[in-house]
Design a protein around this motif. Sequence first.
Motif, PDB file in Angstrom:
ATOM      1  N   LEU A  33       0.829  -1.207   0.000  1.00 25.08           N
ATOM      2  CA  LEU A  33       0.000   0.000   0.000  1.00 25.08           C
ATOM      3  C   LEU A  33       0.865   1.259   0.000  1.00 25.08           C
ATOM      4  O   LEU A  33       0.613   2.194  -0.752  1.00 25.08           O
ATOM      5  N   GLY A  34       1.890   1.273   0.850  1.00 21.58           N
ATOM      6  CA  GLY A  34       2.793   2.421   0.891  1.00 21.58           C
ATOM      7  C   GLY A  34       3.471   2.640  -0.448  1.00 21.58           C
ATOM      8  O   GLY A  34       3.546   3.769  -0.949  1.00 21.58           O
ATOM      9  N   TYR A  35       3.964   1.563  -1.057  1.00 21.54           N
ATOM     10  CA  TYR A  35       4.604   1.657  -2.367  1.00 21.54           C
ATOM     11  C   TYR A  35       3.617   2.154  -3.421  1.00 21.54           C
ATOM     12  O   TYR A  35       3.930   3.030  -4.231  1.00 21.54           O
ATOM     13  N   PHE A  36       2.404   1.593  -3.409  1.00 22.28           N
ATOM     14  CA  PHE A  36       1.395   1.954  -4.402  1.00 22.28           C
ATOM     15  C   PHE A  36       1.036   3.438  -4.313  1.00 22.28           C
ATOM     16  O   PHE A  36       0.961   4.130  -5.329  1.00 22.28           O
ATOM     17  N   VAL A  37       0.824   3.939  -3.113  1.00 20.34           N
ATOM     18  CA  VAL A  37       0.454   5.352  -2.925  1.00 20.34           C
ATOM     19  C   VAL A  37       1.583   6.270  -3.391  1.00 20.34           C
ATOM     20  O   VAL A  37       1.357   7.220  -4.148  1.00 20.34           O
ATOM     21  N   LEU A  38       2.802   5.981  -2.948  1.00 23.10           N
ATOM     22  CA  LEU A  38       3.926   6.841  -3.318  1.00 23.10           C
ATOM     23  C   LEU A  38       4.240   6.755  -4.807  1.00 23.10           C
ATOM     24  O   LEU A  38       4.580   7.766  -5.435  1.00 23.10           O
ATOM     25  N   ASP A  39       4.092   5.577  -5.396  1.00 28.48           N
ATOM     26  CA  ASP A  39       4.322   5.424  -6.830  1.00 28.48           C
ATOM     27  C   ASP A  39       3.266   6.178  -7.639  1.00 28.48           C
ATOM     28  O   ASP A  39       3.584   6.818  -8.647  1.00 28.48           O
ATOM     29  N   ALA A  40       2.012   6.115  -7.205  1.00 29.29           N
ATOM     30  CA  ALA A  40       0.947   6.836  -7.904  1.00 29.29           C
ATOM     31  C   ALA A  40       1.181   8.345  -7.834  1.00 29.29           C
ATOM     32  O   ALA A  40       0.997   9.056  -8.831  1.00 29.29           O
ATOM     33  N   LEU A  41       1.602   8.833  -6.688  1.00 24.81           N
ATOM     34  CA  LEU A  41       1.893  10.266  -6.552  1.00 24.81           C
ATOM     35  C   LEU A  41       3.073  10.663  -7.426  1.00 24.81           C
ATOM     36  O   LEU A  41       3.057  11.724  -8.066  1.00 24.81           O
ATOM     37  N   SER A  42       4.065   9.822  -7.478  1.00 20.32           N
ATOM     38  CA  SER A  42       5.241  10.089  -8.307  1.00 20.32           C
ATOM     39  C   SER A  42       4.863  10.131  -9.788  1.00 20.32           C
ATOM     40  O   SER A  42       5.333  10.992 -10.538  1.00 20.32           O
ATOM     41  N   ASP A  43       4.007   9.207 -10.202  1.00 23.41           N
ATOM     42  CA  ASP A  43       3.541   9.190 -11.598  1.00 23.41           C
ATOM     43  C   ASP A  43       2.785  10.470 -11.940  1.00 23.41           C
ATOM     44  O   ASP A  43       2.972  11.042 -13.013  1.00 23.41           O
ATOM     45  N   LEU A  44       1.919  10.895 -11.030  1.00 21.53           N
ATOM     46  CA  LEU A  44       1.165  12.127 -11.270  1.00 21.53           C
ATOM     47  C   LEU A  44       2.107  13.312 -11.442  1.00 21.53           C
ATOM     48  O   LEU A  44       1.956  14.114 -12.373  1.00 21.53           O
ATOM     49  N   GLU A  45       3.066  13.414 -10.549  1.00 21.24           N
ATOM     50  CA  GLU A  45       3.984  14.551 -10.594  1.00 21.24           C
ATOM     51  C   GLU A  45       4.897  14.496 -11.813  1.00 21.24           C
ATOM     52  O   GLU A  45       5.241  15.531 -12.381  1.00 21.24           O
ATOM     53  N   SER A  46       5.280  13.297 -12.242  1.00 19.28           N
ATOM     54  CA  SER A  46       6.156  13.189 -13.411  1.00 19.28           C
ATOM     55  C   SER A  46       5.437  13.556 -14.705  1.00 19.28           C
ATOM     56  O   SER A  46       6.079  13.893 -15.686  1.00 19.28           O
ATOM     57  N   HIS A  47       4.111  13.507 -14.696  1.00 19.56           N
ATOM     58  CA  HIS A  47       3.331  13.905 -15.864  1.00 19.56           C
ATOM     59  C   HIS A  47       2.796  15.326 -15.746  1.00 19.56           C
ATOM     60  O   HIS A  47       1.946  15.739 -16.527  1.00 19.56           O
ATOM     61  N   GLY A  48       3.268  16.048 -14.756  1.00 14.23           N
ATOM     62  CA  GLY A  48       2.891  17.447 -14.602  1.00 14.23           C
ATOM     63  C   GLY A  48       1.580  17.685 -13.885  1.00 14.23           C
ATOM     64  O   GLY A  48       1.157  18.822 -13.731  1.00 14.23           O
ATOM     65  N   ALA A  49       0.915  16.639 -13.458  1.00 15.52           N
ATOM     66  CA  ALA A  49      -0.360  16.795 -12.758  1.00 15.52           C
ATOM     67  C   ALA A  49      -0.080  17.032 -11.273  1.00 15.52           C
ATOM     68  O   ALA A  49       0.957  16.662 -10.744  1.00 15.52           O
ATOM     69  N   LYS A  50      -1.016  17.682 -10.637  1.00 16.05           N
ATOM     70  CA  LYS A  50      -0.876  17.917  -9.201  1.00 16.05           C
ATOM     71  C   LYS A  50      -1.982  17.159  -8.479  1.00 16.05           C
ATOM     72  O   LYS A  50      -3.155  17.276  -8.803  1.00 16.05           O
ATOM     73  N   ALA A  51      -1.599  16.365  -7.512  1.00 20.46           N
ATOM     74  CA  ALA A  51      -2.565  15.565  -6.762  1.00 20.46           C
ATOM     75  C   ALA A  51      -3.237  16.423  -5.694  1.00 20.46           C
ATOM     76  O   ALA A  51      -2.588  17.210  -5.018  1.00 20.46           O
ATOM     77  N   THR A  52      -4.531  16.229  -5.544  1.00 18.83           N
ATOM     78  CA  THR A  52      -5.264  16.891  -4.475  1.00 18.83           C
ATOM     79  C   THR A  52      -4.885  16.232  -3.159  1.00 18.83           C
ATOM     80  O   THR A  52      -4.813  15.007  -3.060  1.00 18.83           O
TER      81      THR A  52
END
Length: 136
Positions: A33-52
Amino acid sequence: MTEGIAHQRMSMPGQVKGVLAVLIFQILANGFLGYFVLDALSDLESHGAKATNAGLAYFLGYLSFAVAGTLLACVVLTPKRFSWIRPTVITIEVIGIISSVINLISGQLTAVIGFLLAAGVINLLNRADARDWFDH
């Protein structure tokens, strides 16, 4: 043979072995779960999106790793019979129960699994054999 040596060779109770099996599952689940959350946030940021609420998500991701690490330490050190292991695991499981209840109220029926696992671990750790294992 002295009583102290005989006492140290006491075999681990079945309840404690059952708890260790559940804790290993929880370690793997929290780590994933920790890996999944941090990886998803990293993917968002690498594509220029900002997570709420990215700060909260990062906190929860790292918290999952911290819980997994704490449970791993408890599992590895259980054969040494340290007295702090039982209350540490019970505290983590109580937090898990609270989290499960919040998730159930918000409509996530799968939280029942987490609730039952945490309640089962607490029940097993409160039995006499498990208490004796960690108290001596």
